[in-house]
Design a protein around this motif. Structure first.
Motif, PDB file in Angstrom:
ATOM      1  N   HIS A 122       4.572  14.109 -13.091  1.00 12.57           N
ATOM      2  CA  HIS A 122       5.074  13.605 -13.073  1.00 12.57           C
ATOM      3  C   HIS A 122       5.213  12.850 -11.477  1.00 12.57           C
ATOM      4  CE1 HIS A 122       4.826  13.712 -17.354  1.00 12.57           C
ATOM      5  NE2 HIS A 122       4.277  12.792 -17.806  1.00 12.57           N
ATOM      6  N   LEU A 123       6.189  13.801 -11.460  1.00 18.18           N
ATOM      7  CA  LEU A 123       6.248  12.975  -9.535  1.00 18.18           C
ATOM      8  C   LEU A 123       5.476  12.653  -8.818  1.00 18.18           C
ATOM      9  CD1 LEU A 123       9.025  12.467  -7.845  1.00 18.18           C
ATOM     10  CD2 LEU A 123       9.691  15.564  -7.821  1.00 18.18           C
ATOM     11  N   ILE A 124       4.679  14.360  -8.704  1.00 21.70           N
ATOM     12  CA  ILE A 124       3.844  13.782  -7.523  1.00 21.70           C
ATOM     13  C   ILE A 124       2.652  12.920  -8.391  1.00 21.70           C
ATOM     14  CG2 ILE A 124       1.370  15.112  -7.278  1.00 21.70           C
ATOM     15  CD1 ILE A 124       3.741  17.809  -7.525  1.00 21.70           C
ATOM     16  N   GLY A 125       1.864  12.413  -9.264  1.00 23.40           N
ATOM     17  CA  GLY A 125       1.407  11.214 -10.078  1.00 23.40           C
ATOM     18  C   GLY A 125       2.185  10.527  -9.707  1.00 23.40           C
ATOM     19  N   LEU A 126       3.703  10.009  -9.327  1.00 23.91           N
ATOM     20  CA  LEU A 126       4.194   8.725  -8.877  1.00 23.91           C
ATOM     21  C   LEU A 126       4.111   8.452  -7.816  1.00 23.91           C
ATOM     22  CD1 LEU A 126       6.081   6.082  -9.920  1.00 23.91           C
ATOM     23  CD2 LEU A 126       8.253   8.159  -9.650  1.00 23.91           C
ATOM     24  N   ILE A 127       4.526   9.469  -6.871  1.00 25.99           N
ATOM     25  CA  ILE A 127       3.864   9.828  -5.307  1.00 25.99           C
ATOM     26  C   ILE A 127       2.817   8.845  -5.106  1.00 25.99           C
ATOM     27  CG2 ILE A 127       4.311  10.980  -3.340  1.00 25.99           C
ATOM     28  CD1 ILE A 127       6.179  12.495  -4.333  1.00 25.99           C
ATOM     29  N   VAL A 128       0.906   9.907  -5.936  1.00 25.37           N
ATOM     30  CA  VAL A 128      -0.218   9.757  -5.160  1.00 25.37           C
ATOM     31  C   VAL A 128       0.379   8.154  -5.891  1.00 25.37           C
ATOM     32  CG1 VAL A 128      -2.090  10.023  -6.031  1.00 25.37           C
ATOM     33  CG2 VAL A 128      -0.438  11.704  -5.575  1.00 25.37           C
ATOM     34  N   ALA A 129       0.666   7.819  -7.168  1.00 24.86           N
ATOM     35  CA  ALA A 129       0.157   5.740  -7.651  1.00 24.86           C
ATOM     36  C   ALA A 129       1.560   4.979  -6.323  1.00 24.86           C
ATOM     37  CB  ALA A 129       0.750   6.202  -8.978  1.00 24.86           C
ATOM     38  N   ILE A 130       2.079   5.546  -6.184  1.00 22.15           N
ATOM     39  CA  ILE A 130       3.010   4.217  -5.407  1.00 22.15           C
ATOM     40  C   ILE A 130       1.723   4.273  -3.689  1.00 22.15           C
ATOM     41  CG2 ILE A 130       4.592   5.581  -4.094  1.00 22.15           C
ATOM     42  CD1 ILE A 130       4.881   2.112  -4.769  1.00 22.15           C
ATOM     43  N   ASN A 131       1.516   5.349  -3.204  1.00 25.12           N
ATOM     44  CA  ASN A 131       0.912   5.418  -2.194  1.00 25.12           C
ATOM     45  C   ASN A 131      -0.129   4.688  -2.439  1.00 25.12           C
ATOM     46  OD1 ASN A 131       1.511   7.030   0.056  1.00 25.12           O
ATOM     47  ND2 ASN A 131       2.212   8.772  -1.521  1.00 25.12           N
ATOM     48  N   ASN A 132      -0.523   4.878  -3.505  1.00 24.04           N
ATOM     49  CA  ASN A 132      -2.565   3.780  -3.720  1.00 24.04           C
ATOM     50  C   ASN A 132      -1.984   2.207  -3.783  1.00 24.04           C
ATOM     51  OD1 ASN A 132      -4.254   6.500  -4.043  1.00 24.04           O
ATOM     52  ND2 ASN A 132      -3.759   6.222  -6.708  1.00 24.04           N
ATOM     53  N   TRP A 133      -0.755   1.879  -4.096  1.00 19.96           N
ATOM     54  CA  TRP A 133      -1.065   1.080  -4.832  1.00 19.96           C
ATOM     55  C   TRP A 133       0.160   0.310  -3.388  1.00 19.96           C
ATOM     56  CZ3 TRP A 133      -2.075  -2.294  -7.714  1.00 19.96           C
ATOM     57  CH2 TRP A 133      -2.473  -1.674  -9.367  1.00 19.96           C
ATOM     58  N   ASN A 134       0.350   1.078  -2.260  1.00 19.43           N
ATOM     59  CA  ASN A 134       0.226   0.900  -1.213  1.00 19.43           C
ATOM     60  C   ASN A 134      -0.260   0.334  -0.408  1.00 19.43           C
ATOM     61  OD1 ASN A 134       3.868   2.836  -0.413  1.00 19.43           O
ATOM     62  ND2 ASN A 134       3.573   0.924  -1.530  1.00 19.43           N
ATOM     63  N   ARG A 135      -1.387   1.593  -0.202  1.00 27.67           N
ATOM     64  CA  ARG A 135      -2.406   0.899   0.609  1.00 27.67           C
ATOM     65  C   ARG A 135      -3.500   0.135  -0.078  1.00 27.67           C
ATOM     66  NH1 ARG A 135      -0.679   5.763   1.267  1.00 27.67           N
ATOM     67  NH2 ARG A 135      -0.751   7.554   3.241  1.00 27.67           N
ATOM     68  N   VAL A 136      -3.551  -0.636  -1.368  1.00 29.42           N
ATOM     69  CA  VAL A 136      -4.056  -1.669  -1.192  1.00 29.42           C
ATOM     70  C   VAL A 136      -2.832  -2.809  -0.841  1.00 29.42           C
ATOM     71  CG1 VAL A 136      -4.481  -3.017  -3.437  1.00 29.42           C
ATOM     72  CG2 VAL A 136      -4.740  -0.589  -3.855  1.00 29.42           C
ATOM     73  N   MET A 137      -1.685  -2.956  -0.937  1.00 31.37           N
ATOM     74  CA  MET A 137      -1.263  -4.426  -0.890  1.00 31.37           C
ATOM     75  C   MET A 137      -0.849  -4.207   0.653  1.00 31.37           C
ATOM     76  SD  MET A 137      -0.348  -5.455  -3.998  1.00 31.37           S
ATOM     77  CE  MET A 137       0.224  -6.304  -4.533  1.00 31.37           C
ATOM     78  N   VAL A 138      -1.046  -3.343   0.857  1.00 30.97           N
ATOM     79  CA  VAL A 138      -0.646  -3.657   2.914  1.00 30.97           C
ATOM     80  C   VAL A 138      -2.499  -3.345   3.691  1.00 30.97           C
ATOM     81  CG1 VAL A 138      -0.552  -1.980   5.198  1.00 30.97           C
ATOM     82  CG2 VAL A 138       1.105  -2.003   3.467  1.00 30.97           C
ATOM     83  N   SER A 139      -3.397  -3.469   2.824  1.00 26.68           N
ATOM     84  CA  SER A 139      -4.724  -3.638   3.493  1.00 26.68           C
ATOM     85  C   SER A 139      -4.956  -5.068   2.947  1.00 26.68           C
ATOM     86  CB  SER A 139      -6.059  -2.071   2.627  1.00 26.68           C
ATOM     87  OG  SER A 139      -5.421  -2.227   2.225  1.00 26.68           O
ATOM     88  N   ARG A 140      -4.644  -5.772   2.270  1.00 24.54           N
ATOM     89  CA  ARG A 140      -4.775  -6.785   1.405  1.00 24.54           C
ATOM     90  C   ARG A 140      -3.744  -7.629   2.365  1.00 24.54           C
ATOM     91  NH1 ARG A 140      -8.665  -6.762  -2.755  1.00 24.54           N
ATOM     92  NH2 ARG A 140      -8.418  -8.637  -2.176  1.00 24.54           N
ATOM     93  N   ARG A 141      -2.854  -7.387   2.950  1.00 28.65           N
ATOM     94  CA  ARG A 141      -1.939  -8.001   3.407  1.00 28.65           C
ATOM     95  C   ARG A 141      -0.886  -8.967   2.257  1.00 28.65           C
ATOM     96  NH1 ARG A 141      -4.891  -5.852   7.449  1.00 28.65           N
ATOM     97  NH2 ARG A 141      -4.274  -6.187   9.432  1.00 28.65           N
ATOM     98  N   VAL A 142      -0.326  -8.159   1.341  1.00 29.31           N
ATOM     99  CA  VAL A 142      -0.173  -9.099  -0.174  1.00 29.31           C
ATOM    100  C   VAL A 142       1.314  -8.527   0.346  1.00 29.31           C
ATOM    101  CG1 VAL A 142       0.484  -9.132  -2.115  1.00 29.31           C
ATOM    102  CG2 VAL A 142      -1.677  -8.704  -1.221  1.00 29.31           C
ATOM    103  N   PRO A 143       2.134 -10.327   0.849  1.00 35.76           N
ATOM    104  CA  PRO A 143       3.533 -10.799   1.226  1.00 35.76           C
ATOM    105  C   PRO A 143       4.249 -10.546  -0.113  1.00 35.76           C
ATOM    106  CG  PRO A 143       2.194 -12.669   0.747  1.00 35.76           C
ATOM    107  CD  PRO A 143       1.318 -11.876   0.764  1.00 35.76           C
ATOM    108  N   PRO A 144       5.711 -10.107   0.273  1.00 33.48           N
ATOM    109  CA  PRO A 144       6.459 -10.069  -0.303  1.00 33.48           C
ATOM    110  C   PRO A 144       6.693 -11.162  -0.937  1.00 33.48           C
ATOM    111  CG  PRO A 144       7.070  -9.441   2.120  1.00 33.48           C
ATOM    112  CD  PRO A 144       6.012  -9.945   1.934  1.00 33.48           C
ATOM    113  N   GLY A 145       7.408 -11.078  -2.834  1.00 32.66           N
ATOM    114  CA  GLY A 145       7.816 -12.206  -3.205  1.00 32.66           C
ATOM    115  C   GLY A 145       6.482 -12.304  -4.345  1.00 32.66           C
TER     116      GLY A 145
END
Length: 149
Positions: A122-145
């Motif tokens: 589950h820890l590895i799954g969580l790390i993989v999941a947040i890395n996926n979300w980070n890449r989506v949000m950074v590539s789509r340039r989604v601002p905080p909030g």
């Protein structure tokens, strides 16, 4: 309000959300889960995820000291992060930053000593999941909030 899943195909967004939720639930420690996702988000420079998960961490009672020192967790004292948190953070960094190759055996073994096989998965799954979300949000340039916790 920006919906994270609307940045993706509905089916892909649902799958990513399901993975994130299952990994957090299976890890069984919401504060530790937030430390992990915040550290990965720091490494990936994802302002949206940092903003969101810092707020969630505070709701779960993660101390301000832990949040303040997270980017320097290795240098922070044992009174700030316990051995289990240190193992999870080391694994988070190793999985997030794969530019040097594989996850070092010592890092994996340290995590395997602190987490049973199910929680480690589950820890590895969580790390993989947040890395996926980070890449989506950074590539789509989604601002905080633009979210609700």
């Amino acid at each position: 309000m920006t919906e994270r899943t609307s940045l993706l195909d509905r089916e892909v967004g649902k799958a990513m959300s399901t993975l994130s939720a299952a990994a957090k639930k299976g890890l069984g420690d919401p504060g530790l889960a937030e430390l992990v996702v915040i550290r990965a988000s720091q490494l990936n420079h994802c302002a949206f995820c940092l903003d969101l998960h810092l707020a969630i961490a505070r709701k779960h009672g993660v101390s301000e000291k832990q949040l303040d020192l997270l980017s320097a967790w290795e240098e922070a004292g044992d009174d700030v992060y316990d051995d289990r948190e240190r193992a999870a953070l080391a694994l988070t960094e190793a999985v997030t930053v794969l530019t040097d190759g594989f996850v070092p055996d010592g890092v994996y073994e340290q995590a395997a000593r602190r987490f049973d096989n199910g929680r480690l998965a589950h820890l590895i799954g969580l790390i993989v999941a947040i890395n996926n979300w980070n890449r989506v949000m950074v590539s789509r340039r989604v601002p905080p909030g633009g979210y609700q916790t």
